[in-house]
Design an enzyme around this catalytic site. Structure first.
Site, PDB file in Angstrom:
ATOM      1  N   LYS A 146      70.186 -35.614 -51.690  1.00  0.00           N
ATOM      2  CA  LYS A 146      70.176 -34.817 -50.157  1.00  0.00           C
ATOM      3  C   LYS A 146      68.810 -34.549 -49.533  1.00  0.00           C
ATOM      4  O   LYS A 146      67.812 -35.124 -50.339  1.00  0.00           O
ATOM      5  CB  LYS A 146      70.532 -33.410 -50.789  1.00  0.00           C
ATOM      6  CG  LYS A 146      69.713 -32.654 -51.552  1.00  0.00           C
ATOM      7  CD  LYS A 146      70.489 -31.353 -52.134  1.00  0.00           C
ATOM      8  CE  LYS A 146      69.526 -30.698 -53.222  1.00  0.00           C
ATOM      9  NZ  LYS A 146      70.321 -29.729 -54.188  1.00  0.00           N
ATOM     10  N   TYR A 196      38.602 -23.614 -39.153  1.00  0.00           N
ATOM     11  CA  TYR A 196      39.238 -22.192 -38.509  1.00  0.00           C
ATOM     12  C   TYR A 196      38.679 -21.066 -39.246  1.00  0.00           C
ATOM     13  O   TYR A 196      39.008 -21.027 -40.343  1.00  0.00           O
ATOM     14  CB  TYR A 196      40.527 -22.307 -38.122  1.00  0.00           C
ATOM     15  CG  TYR A 196      41.197 -22.976 -37.040  1.00  0.00           C
ATOM     16  CD1 TYR A 196      40.692 -23.061 -35.680  1.00  0.00           C
ATOM     17  CD2 TYR A 196      42.059 -24.256 -37.331  1.00  0.00           C
ATOM     18  CE1 TYR A 196      41.016 -23.814 -34.672  1.00  0.00           C
ATOM     19  CE2 TYR A 196      42.586 -25.061 -36.411  1.00  0.00           C
ATOM     20  CZ  TYR A 196      42.008 -24.847 -35.120  1.00  0.00           C
ATOM     21  OH  TYR A 196      42.393 -25.677 -33.926  1.00  0.00           O
TER      22      TYR A 196
HETATM   23  C1  LIG Z   1      70.187 -29.915 -55.357  1.00  0.00           C
HETATM   24  C2  LIG Z   1      71.315 -29.713 -56.342  1.00  0.00           C
HETATM   25  C3  LIG Z   1      71.469 -30.371 -57.692  1.00  0.00           C
HETATM   26  C4  LIG Z   1      70.144 -31.172 -58.101  1.00  0.00           C
HETATM   27  O1  LIG Z   1      69.121 -30.101 -58.589  1.00  0.00           O
HETATM   28  P1  LIG Z   1      67.908 -30.738 -59.373  1.00  0.00           P
HETATM   29  O2  LIG Z   1      67.259 -29.464 -59.913  1.00  0.00           O
HETATM   30  O3  LIG Z   1      67.131 -31.192 -58.209  1.00  0.00           O
HETATM   31  O4  LIG Z   1      68.272 -31.684 -60.279  1.00  0.00           O
HETATM   32  C5  LIG Z   1      72.707 -30.320 -58.305  1.00  0.00           C
HETATM   33  N1  LIG Z   1      73.686 -29.636 -57.776  1.00  0.00           N
HETATM   34  C6  LIG Z   1      73.744 -28.953 -56.680  1.00  0.00           C
HETATM   35  C7  LIG Z   1      74.994 -28.149 -56.247  1.00  0.00           C
HETATM   36  C8  LIG Z   1      72.447 -28.976 -55.913  1.00  0.00           C
HETATM   37  O5  LIG Z   1      72.420 -28.144 -54.670  1.00  0.00           O
END
Ligand SMILES: *Cc1c(COP(=O)(O)O)cnc(C)c1O
Length: 379
Positions: free
Chosen positions: A35, A266
């Site tokens: 993702k 800044y």
């Molecule tokens: C993002 C996600 C994962 C993976 O999590 P990590 O901590 O990056 O391994 C697994 N299950 C769901 C439902 C997620 O949203």
């Protein structure tokens, strides 16, 4: 190099992490989470390497991400873990994408849209029932709202009950108590399904923290994201074997010597003590350097750590140099230079966040170069 800054994605490290994680999880299947554009690494490119290295399938947050992967020619098991609206059902069915079913209501929406496709000759929509065992985000409550969704899955000819999953909220903490509690609720729910003669399909619960630390969280498959990219979920957990995949680099665009007592950037929040050399890096918070790194973080230059001086700007950051440098000198923001290395967990602790936000923060903002791909003869 004409780029102001660039990202290097090391596919040798990706393959190494897949092997290490697969060795740890044993017979459980690896669902690679890609993702947020593969946590900022480029979803299509990393997906190809992850699958070739032995990942069983892929998981993403949204339908848009899933369709983009199919568009890029990525085949095989692909799960949308978030909400799939009914309007997207025809597309996901046409492309063989599996989706999460969040509750009875959502199930009926999916079923209605799936019926149209099945009547036109499509196989049923593959769904994974999402069970909320303690995250209080998506899914049915096992002792409450699950009944409606289960009844639908058990009877609908338009839905294929392909899997059942939950998500763990605290698998990165030292205390195993909360995770054990969630796993216990999940197991009791699965048990009740089986006692009724139902088949919950592929069972999965573990994220990186749980997959690497809780044997009984592994079930049929694990959903690993951050570990694939070389990091553990929290800065306090260190895994000696994982290799960071992303490096971020740039070059100094100006070097100068400032007189004593000169305010920098800044607000003048840093003031030189003696005569000091500074170098200007042409990247700032718009490119993914958190502003919290102002007067806190450091980059690597000629193999040494050089501290950020004053505030990080939108597209520029000033670093203090121990001696004169030159325009064009390479600066490493994340990754190795000489004997030293900067990790996203170190950035995360400077910026009071987690490695995930650092990695995704660079995603899509700088040109990305993929190195060590198999077809290029990387090992
Ligand atoms: C993002 C996600 C994962 C993976 O999590 P990590 O901590 O990056 O391994 C697994 N299950 C769901 C439902 C997620 O949203």
């Amino acid at each position: 190099m004409r780029d102001r800054g660039w990202i290097e994605i090391d596919h040798r490290a990706l393959r190494h992490n897949v092997k290490l994680i697969r060795r740890t999880i044993g017979a459980s299947r690896l669902l690679a989470v890609v993702k947020a554009d593969g946590y900022g690494h480029g979803a299509g490119e990393v997906a190809r390497t992850l699958l070739a290295a032995g990942a069983y399938g892929l998981a993403v947050a949204s339908v848009e991400e899933a369709l983009a992967l199919r568009e890029a020619g990525i085949e095989g098991f692909l799960l949308v873990m978030g909400y799939t609206p009914r309007e997207a059902v025809a597309d996901v069915m046409a492309r063989g994408i599996s989706v999460a079913l969040l509750d009875g209501d959502h199930g009926r929406e999916l079923e209605e849209a799936a019926r149209v496709q099945v009547e036109e000759g499509s196989p049923p929509l593959a769904v994974h029932l999402k069970v909320d065992t303690g995250m209080s985000r998506l899914g049915v409550l096992p002792e409450g709202t699950a009944g409606e969704a289960v009844a639908l899955l058990a009877s609908s000819p338009y839905l294929k009950w392909e899997g059942t999953f939950t998500h763990l909220a605290r698998a990165d903490e030292a205390d195993p108590g909360p995770t054990n509690h969630q796993l216990h609720r999940f197991q009791a729910f699965l048990q009740s399904l089986r006692q009724r003669g139902l088949h919950p399909g592929l069972i999965h619960a573990a994220n990186t923290g749980a997959a690497l630390r809780f044997q009984k969280a592994r079930f049929d498959a694990v959903r690993v994201g951050i570990g694939l990219y070389g990091y553990m979920p929290s800065p306090d957990l260190f895994h000696p074997g994982l290799k960071p995949v992303m490096a971020v680099k740039s070059r100094l665009v100006q070097v100068k010597k400032l007189p004593p007592g000169t305010p920098v950037s800044y607000g003048g929040t840093y003031v030189t003590q003696g005569e000091e050399w500074v170098g200007v890096v042409p990247l700032g918070y718009a490119e993914g350097i958190p502003r919290l790194l102002s007067n806190r973080g450091a980059f690597l230059w000629r193999g040494q750590r050089v501290p950020i001086r004053g505030r990080v700007c939108m597209n520029l950051t000033v670093v203090g140099l121990p001696q004169e440098g030159r325009r064009g000198d390479e600066v490493v923001l994340l990754g190795k230079q000489g004997e030293d290395v900067l990790h996203a967990w170190e950035w995360a602790s400077w910026a009071e966040t987690i490695p995930y936000e650092i990695l995704t923060g660079f995603g899509g903002r700088l040109p990305r170069y993929h190195v060590g791909k198999e077809e290029e003869g990387g090992s």
